[in-house]
Design a protein around this motif. Structure first.
Motif, PDB file in Angstrom:
ATOM      1  N   LEU A   1      57.674  40.057  31.346  1.00 44.97           N
ATOM      2  CA  LEU A   1      57.591  40.229  32.793  1.00 44.97           C
ATOM      3  C   LEU A   1      57.259  38.905  33.481  1.00 44.97           C
ATOM      4  CD1 LEU A   1      55.623  43.589  33.236  1.00 44.97           C
ATOM      5  CD2 LEU A   1      58.100  43.226  33.169  1.00 44.97           C
ATOM      6  N   GLN A   2      57.788  38.728  34.663  1.00 43.20           N
ATOM      7  CA  GLN A   2      57.447  37.577  35.492  1.00 43.20           C
ATOM      8  C   GLN A   2      56.277  37.946  36.390  1.00 43.20           C
ATOM      9  OE1 GLN A   2      60.979  36.261  37.566  1.00 43.20           O
ATOM     10  NE2 GLN A   2      62.237  36.362  35.720  1.00 43.20           N
ATOM     11  N   SER A   3      55.582  36.947  36.937  1.00 41.95           N
ATOM     12  CA  SER A   3      54.411  37.263  37.754  1.00 41.95           C
ATOM     13  C   SER A   3      54.129  36.153  38.767  1.00 41.95           C
ATOM     14  CB  SER A   3      53.168  37.466  36.870  1.00 41.95           C
ATOM     15  OG  SER A   3      52.809  36.258  36.231  1.00 41.95           O
ATOM     16  N   ARG A   4      53.358  36.537  39.768  1.00 38.50           N
ATOM     17  CA  ARG A   4      52.831  35.581  40.745  1.00 38.50           C
ATOM     18  C   ARG A   4      51.360  35.873  40.950  1.00 38.50           C
ATOM     19  NH1 ARG A   4      56.571  34.917  45.978  1.00 38.50           N
ATOM     20  NH2 ARG A   4      54.929  33.376  46.372  1.00 38.50           N
ATOM     21  N   PRO A   5      50.545  34.847  41.232  1.00 38.04           N
ATOM     22  CA  PRO A   5      49.102  35.064  41.390  1.00 38.04           C
ATOM     23  C   PRO A   5      48.790  35.973  42.566  1.00 38.04           C
ATOM     24  CG  PRO A   5      49.614  32.729  41.156  1.00 38.04           C
ATOM     25  CD  PRO A   5      50.912  33.433  41.372  1.00 38.04           C
ATOM     26  N   TYR A   6      47.713  36.738  42.415  1.00 34.83           N
ATOM     27  CA  TYR A   6      47.220  37.586  43.501  1.00 34.83           C
ATOM     28  C   TYR A   6      45.759  37.222  43.737  1.00 34.83           C
ATOM     29  CZ  TYR A   6      46.255  41.944  46.079  1.00 34.83           C
ATOM     30  OH  TYR A   6      45.871  42.873  47.016  1.00 34.83           O
ATOM     31  N   ARG A   7      44.904  38.152  43.993  1.00 36.24           N
ATOM     32  CA  ARG A   7      43.498  37.889  44.276  1.00 36.24           C
ATOM     33  C   ARG A   7      42.680  37.727  42.988  1.00 36.24           C
ATOM     34  NH1 ARG A   7      41.636  38.815  49.547  1.00 36.24           N
ATOM     35  NH2 ARG A   7      43.086  39.873  50.971  1.00 36.24           N
ATOM     36  N   SER A   8      41.378  37.526  43.146  1.00 39.73           N
ATOM     37  CA  SER A   8      40.471  37.458  42.001  1.00 39.73           C
ATOM     38  C   SER A   8      39.209  38.242  42.330  1.00 39.73           C
ATOM     39  CB  SER A   8      40.107  36.010  41.670  1.00 39.73           C
ATOM     40  OG  SER A   8      39.422  35.398  42.752  1.00 39.73           O
ATOM     41  N   ASP A   9      38.441  38.577  41.290  1.00 39.99           N
ATOM     42  CA  ASP A   9      37.150  39.218  41.514  1.00 39.99           C
ATOM     43  C   ASP A   9      36.135  38.676  40.510  1.00 39.99           C
ATOM     44  OD1 ASP A   9      37.659  40.517  39.123  1.00 39.99           O
ATOM     45  OD2 ASP A   9      37.820  42.526  39.988  1.00 39.99           O
ATOM     46  N   HIS A  10      34.903  39.189  40.585  1.00 41.83           N
ATOM     47  CA  HIS A  10      33.801  38.640  39.799  1.00 41.83           C
ATOM     48  C   HIS A  10      33.024  39.793  39.167  1.00 41.83           C
ATOM     49  CE1 HIS A  10      34.821  36.040  43.191  1.00 41.83           C
ATOM     50  NE2 HIS A  10      34.517  35.019  42.415  1.00 41.83           N
TER      51      HIS A  10
ATOM     52  N   GLN B   1      34.980  35.812  36.042  1.00 42.95           N
ATOM     53  CA  GLN B   1      35.883  35.782  37.193  1.00 42.95           C
ATOM     54  C   GLN B   1      37.276  36.144  36.708  1.00 42.95           C
ATOM     55  OE1 GLN B   1      35.979  32.251  39.600  1.00 42.95           O
ATOM     56  NE2 GLN B   1      37.606  33.015  40.917  1.00 42.95           N
ATOM     57  N   ARG B   2      37.793  37.240  37.212  1.00 41.20           N
ATOM     58  CA  ARG B   2      39.112  37.727  36.794  1.00 41.20           C
ATOM     59  C   ARG B   2      40.146  37.380  37.856  1.00 41.20           C
ATOM     60  NH1 ARG B   2      38.954  43.911  35.528  1.00 41.20           N
ATOM     61  NH2 ARG B   2      38.201  43.962  37.677  1.00 41.20           N
ATOM     62  N   ARG B   3      41.318  37.037  37.391  1.00 37.62           N
ATOM     63  CA  ARG B   3      42.429  36.766  38.306  1.00 37.62           C
ATOM     64  C   ARG B   3      43.499  37.841  38.119  1.00 37.62           C
ATOM     65  NH1 ARG B   3      40.219  32.097  36.625  1.00 37.62           N
ATOM     66  NH2 ARG B   3      39.732  30.550  38.230  1.00 37.62           N
ATOM     67  N   PHE B   4      44.027  38.326  39.217  1.00 36.55           N
ATOM     68  CA  PHE B   4      45.052  39.355  39.189  1.00 36.55           C
ATOM     69  C   PHE B   4      46.425  38.755  39.485  1.00 36.55           C
ATOM     70  CE2 PHE B   4      41.105  41.539  40.017  1.00 36.55           C
ATOM     71  CZ  PHE B   4      41.190  42.655  39.199  1.00 36.55           C
ATOM     72  N   VAL B   5      47.440  39.436  39.029  1.00 36.15           N
ATOM     73  CA  VAL B   5      48.810  38.999  39.273  1.00 36.15           C
ATOM     74  C   VAL B   5      49.643  40.171  39.777  1.00 36.15           C
ATOM     75  CG1 VAL B   5      48.779  37.140  37.564  1.00 36.15           C
ATOM     76  CG2 VAL B   5      49.510  39.450  36.879  1.00 36.15           C
ATOM     77  N   VAL B   6      50.706  39.828  40.493  1.00 39.76           N
ATOM     78  CA  VAL B   6      51.753  40.788  40.819  1.00 39.76           C
ATOM     79  C   VAL B   6      52.871  40.552  39.823  1.00 39.76           C
ATOM     80  CG1 VAL B   6      53.316  41.659  42.594  1.00 39.76           C
ATOM     81  CG2 VAL B   6      51.159  40.564  43.256  1.00 39.76           C
ATOM     82  N   CYS B   7      53.231  41.552  39.036  1.00 39.80           N
ATOM     83  CA  CYS B   7      54.238  41.370  38.001  1.00 39.80           C
ATOM     84  C   CYS B   7      55.490  42.194  38.313  1.00 39.80           C
ATOM     85  CB  CYS B   7      53.687  41.715  36.622  1.00 39.80           C
ATOM     86  SG  CYS B   7      53.120  43.421  36.422  1.00 39.80           S
ATOM     87  N   PHE B   8      56.613  41.718  37.781  1.00 34.47           N
ATOM     88  CA  PHE B   8      57.903  42.362  38.024  1.00 34.47           C
ATOM     89  C   PHE B   8      58.853  41.916  36.927  1.00 34.47           C
ATOM     90  CE2 PHE B   8      56.737  38.930  40.867  1.00 34.47           C
ATOM     91  CZ  PHE B   8      57.603  37.913  40.471  1.00 34.47           C
ATOM     92  N   ARG B   9      59.965  42.599  36.806  1.00 36.33           N
ATOM     93  CA  ARG B   9      60.902  42.282  35.724  1.00 36.33           C
ATOM     94  C   ARG B   9      61.657  40.991  35.970  1.00 36.33           C
ATOM     95  NH1 ARG B   9      64.194  47.723  35.244  1.00 36.33           N
ATOM     96  NH2 ARG B   9      63.601  47.772  37.440  1.00 36.33           N
ATOM     97  N   ASP B  10      62.243  40.825  37.141  1.00 39.23           N
ATOM     98  CA  ASP B  10      63.069  39.657  37.426  1.00 39.23           C
ATOM     99  C   ASP B  10      63.044  39.395  38.923  1.00 39.23           C
ATOM    100  OD1 ASP B  10      64.956  37.678  37.678  1.00 39.23           O
ATOM    101  OD2 ASP B  10      66.599  38.796  36.785  1.00 39.23           O
TER     102      ASP B  10
END
Length: 302
Positions: free
Chosen positions: A160-169, A269-278
């Protein structure tokens, strides 16, 4: 093998669930003989028996169980197609389905999607969201059940491809009188003598915590298992256990009077991503939403 007929598959599923052709006929408002004929043709089409006729009903064979699983998936997909097309006929110019972790959903995703939809150019876009654990999110996006997934970047995304999103603690939450309440920061090892209230064991954070405990030659003590943070905070407030919760979630429950203690670990500290196929295959509506969510990556979460 010719294309499978959805009406026949729907009747097959109904028969399996009812365990009886006559009862299935009552549910589907069709005579039992017509169902039997369709099932006979279906068995001929797939080339193997699908049902075992017993004295008081029917049960699926091994092949029938396999077909039942596939049929439910196909019918679910067909229902989603119908809903999506209905959205277009009602005037929506796009529809995006998101699978998201409980953390992302609880902390910021709902607000970010709402702000996206409130923009006039996006008023004709429909966004559906469903909460899942990270492995199910990845599998669902990979299998085409959703256009987008939002999960922790530590999840195994595969192709899967991804782009950065928010983070939390991540923080430790304890009742005011707890032995750990006096600490200003805590190492994970310091918490392992105490019983935890935890989220589902197959969630990404729980898998990570189990590994972290194993590296310390320790194990976590799970006293209560819940499905959401609201329930976890209630258990902590009752004094039954402690919990590891994102600070951003815990701060939404200040009325509980609990102590929120930062976790002093490199992975806190966790980082989230938005993931998708293509990215190239995303619909225009999904691409707009990805761009909007990715723009939140630099937003400070204090």
């Amino acid at each position: 093998m010719r294309d499978l007929d959805l009406t026949t598959l729907r009747l097959f599923v109904t028969v399996c669930e009812a365990g009886n052709i006559a009862r299935a006929g009552e549910r589907a408002n069709i005579v039992g003989s017509a169902i039997s004929k369709r099932l006979t043709l279906l068995e001929h089409q797939v080339g193997t028996p699908l049902l075992v006729r017993k004295r008081h009903g029917v049960v699926p064979t091994a092949a029938g169980e396999t077909l039942l699983e596939h049929a439910r998936g196909m019918l679910d997909s067909a229902a989603r197609i119908e809903r999506d097309m209905e959205a277009y006929s009602a005037g929506a110019r796009g529809q995006v389905r998101i699978l998201a972790s409980v953390s992302a959903m609880t902390e910021s995703l709902a607000d970010d999607v709402a702000s996206f939809l409130q923009q006039p150019p996006h008023s004709s876009i429909q966004v559906d969201m469903e909460e899942r654990v990270s492995p199910e999110i990845v599998r669902g996006v990979r299998d085409g059940l959703a256009s987008l997934g939002v999960c922790w970047d530590a999840a195994e995304l595969g192709a899967l491809q991804s782009r950065p999103y928010r983070s939390d603690h991540l923080s430790i939450v304890v009742p005011p009188g707890h032995a750990l309440a006096r600490h200003k920061r805590l190492r994970f090892e310091q918490t392992l003598d105490y019983e935890y209230v935890s989220l589902p064991i197959n969630s990404a954070v729980q898998v990570m915590l189990q590994r972290a405990a194993a590296q310390l030659s320790r194990s976590m003590k799970h006293r209560v298992m819940v499905s959401n943070f609201e329930a976890a905070m209630r258990v902590v407030r009752a004094g039954l256990a402690i919990s590891l919760v994102p600070r951003e979630v815990a701060q939404q429950h200040t009325s509980y009077g609990l102590r929120i203690i930062p976790l002093d670990e490199p992975w806190a500290q966790r980082r989230f991503v938005v993931c998708f196929r293509d990215a190239q295959a995303l619909s225009p509506a999904a691409q707009l939403l990805v761009d909007h969510l990715a723009a939140q990556a630099g937003t400070a979460m204090t």
